[in-house]
Design an enzyme around this catalytic site. Sequence first.
Site, PDB file in Angstrom:
ATOM      1  N   ASN A  54      -0.187 -14.409  -9.084  1.00  0.00           N
ATOM      2  CA  ASN A  54      -0.829 -15.402  -8.225  1.00  0.00           C
ATOM      3  C   ASN A  54      -1.915 -14.679  -7.435  1.00  0.00           C
ATOM      4  O   ASN A  54      -1.635 -13.640  -6.830  1.00  0.00           O
ATOM      5  CB  ASN A  54       0.174 -16.018  -7.237  1.00  0.00           C
TER       6      ASN A  54
ATOM      7  N   GLN B  13       4.288 -10.469 -10.451  1.00  0.00           N
ATOM      8  CA  GLN B  13       5.742 -10.493 -10.376  1.00  0.00           C
ATOM      9  C   GLN B  13       6.339 -10.644 -11.774  1.00  0.00           C
ATOM     10  O   GLN B  13       5.656 -11.078 -12.708  1.00  0.00           O
ATOM     11  CB  GLN B  13       6.212 -11.645  -9.477  1.00  0.00           C
TER      12      GLN B  13
ATOM     13  N   HIS C 234      -1.237  -7.733  -6.916  1.00  0.00           N
ATOM     14  CA  HIS C 234       0.102  -7.562  -7.466  1.00  0.00           C
ATOM     15  C   HIS C 234       0.496  -8.801  -8.255  1.00  0.00           C
ATOM     16  O   HIS C 234      -0.122  -9.857  -8.151  1.00  0.00           O
ATOM     17  CB  HIS C 234       1.128  -7.333  -6.343  1.00  0.00           C
TER      18      HIS C 234
ATOM     19  N   CYS D 203       0.841  -1.193   0.000  1.00  0.00           N
ATOM     20  CA  CYS D 203       0.000   0.000   0.000  1.00  0.00           C
ATOM     21  C   CYS D 203       0.879   1.247   0.000  1.00  0.00           C
ATOM     22  O   CYS D 203       2.047   1.188   0.401  1.00  0.00           O
ATOM     23  CB  CYS D 203      -0.902   0.004   1.236  1.00  0.00           C
TER      24      CYS D 203
END
Length: 460
Positions: free
Chosen positions: A221, A236, A234, A118
């Site tokens: 994921n 990666q 999020h 955040c």
Amino acid sequence: MAPTVTDATGQTGASGSAGASGTTGTAAPVGPSAQADTSRQAGATTRTVTELADGRELIYYDRGTPPAGRAVADRRPLDAVAPSSEVRQDPMTGAWVTVAAHRQARTYHPPADECPLCPSREGRLSEIPAGDYQVAVFENRFPSLAGEPGTHPVPLAVDDPLHTRGPGVGRCEVVCFTADHDASFADLDEDRARLVLDAWTDRTAELSALPGVRQVYCFENRGTEIGVTLAHPHGQVYALPFVPPRTAKMIDQAARHRAATGRNLFDDLVAAERASAEHTSADRTSAEHASARPPEESRVVLAGEHWTAFVPFAARWPYEVHLFPNRRVPDFTGLDEAERAEFPRIYLDLLRRFDRLFGDGDRRVRAPYIAAWHQAPSGHEDELALHLELFTVRRTADKLKYLAGTESGMEAFMNDVAPEFAARRLREVGPTSPTALTTETAPTTETALTAETTDEEPQR
């Protein structure tokens, strides 16, 4: 096409890295249509490159002119990161396994008010120093792979062939899709989804140019059932120093197909799935008039002018969809503007269908999933194709697909849901009215499906 990056002094470079100095830079619009200049165009994608307190790189991606707050300093008292990992080759299969024991100490299911993804605020400093952001990318503090790629190449052979190993060099980045902790990718609007695509493209261009990087892998994921330890939306990006097993198998299959047919495997695969949608629609109509049994259903879930999503013929997971651009490209950097413009509508539609699979009435059940973007590794750009493999481990609203003895022990998948049934369900839960995504040859509307019946277990 990689963006041209302008640093704080007005100098341009190809990589966009701020380097050790920690200076802030911005980029011209990202993507094939980018202009190699320093203008701040309304609606264009720009980036600001800076550093975190421990020297890791942080990049903000914004639409239009980035706000002044992008250059805010990271005020946390962080020690320098010193990860250590190595890669070891399985002598029985040739696959590389990464050993990264330092990751045992990574952040694990923090409460929402301590989320490290955040934006920072007074009294709570996070990995994102700014008070707000659109899309942010930074080097993982607990990376599986770290160190300058190319400085220690993965060895192909050593004196002891049973114990081949090398340092785990590479790069692992975190991509934050939104500052909203409670959102998901499916909640984004089309403009934000396009911004994420621009970030993926930029990272692919920069990381694939590093010496020693064999493949750039972008993925998301989602869900505790998948094993996600941070709830914030999020993904990666990994810059891998080796070709992973699934990609190696694709390389072999593509070579066999080329030798047998003289054609590209992925071109033929997409063409066959798209043709099946057209033939299924026509043949079903003829069969119904003749009171005959309809032919096997198409596995196409939705199709656009530039993209096609379908359940693979030999799907491993209960609900698994592959998304391809209709024109084969090796990676994100090969997409043209028309393909980029259509992508947000297609991708968001697909993710939202997954979220409607297991809902009941007004109850929304977010499907845990892995969204794996496969890009061609170095040296195989002519044969392999950019595509998404999206799948969920949920098979019904209250049942999960666990990898049991055959899958985990032998890598032999056993699927509980027929791929044709999965495709039908994903079409059923689509938009209630036709959209610009639907082609005349792809049966994606509810009207074409509600008359169908099945003996399969209900999946709601």
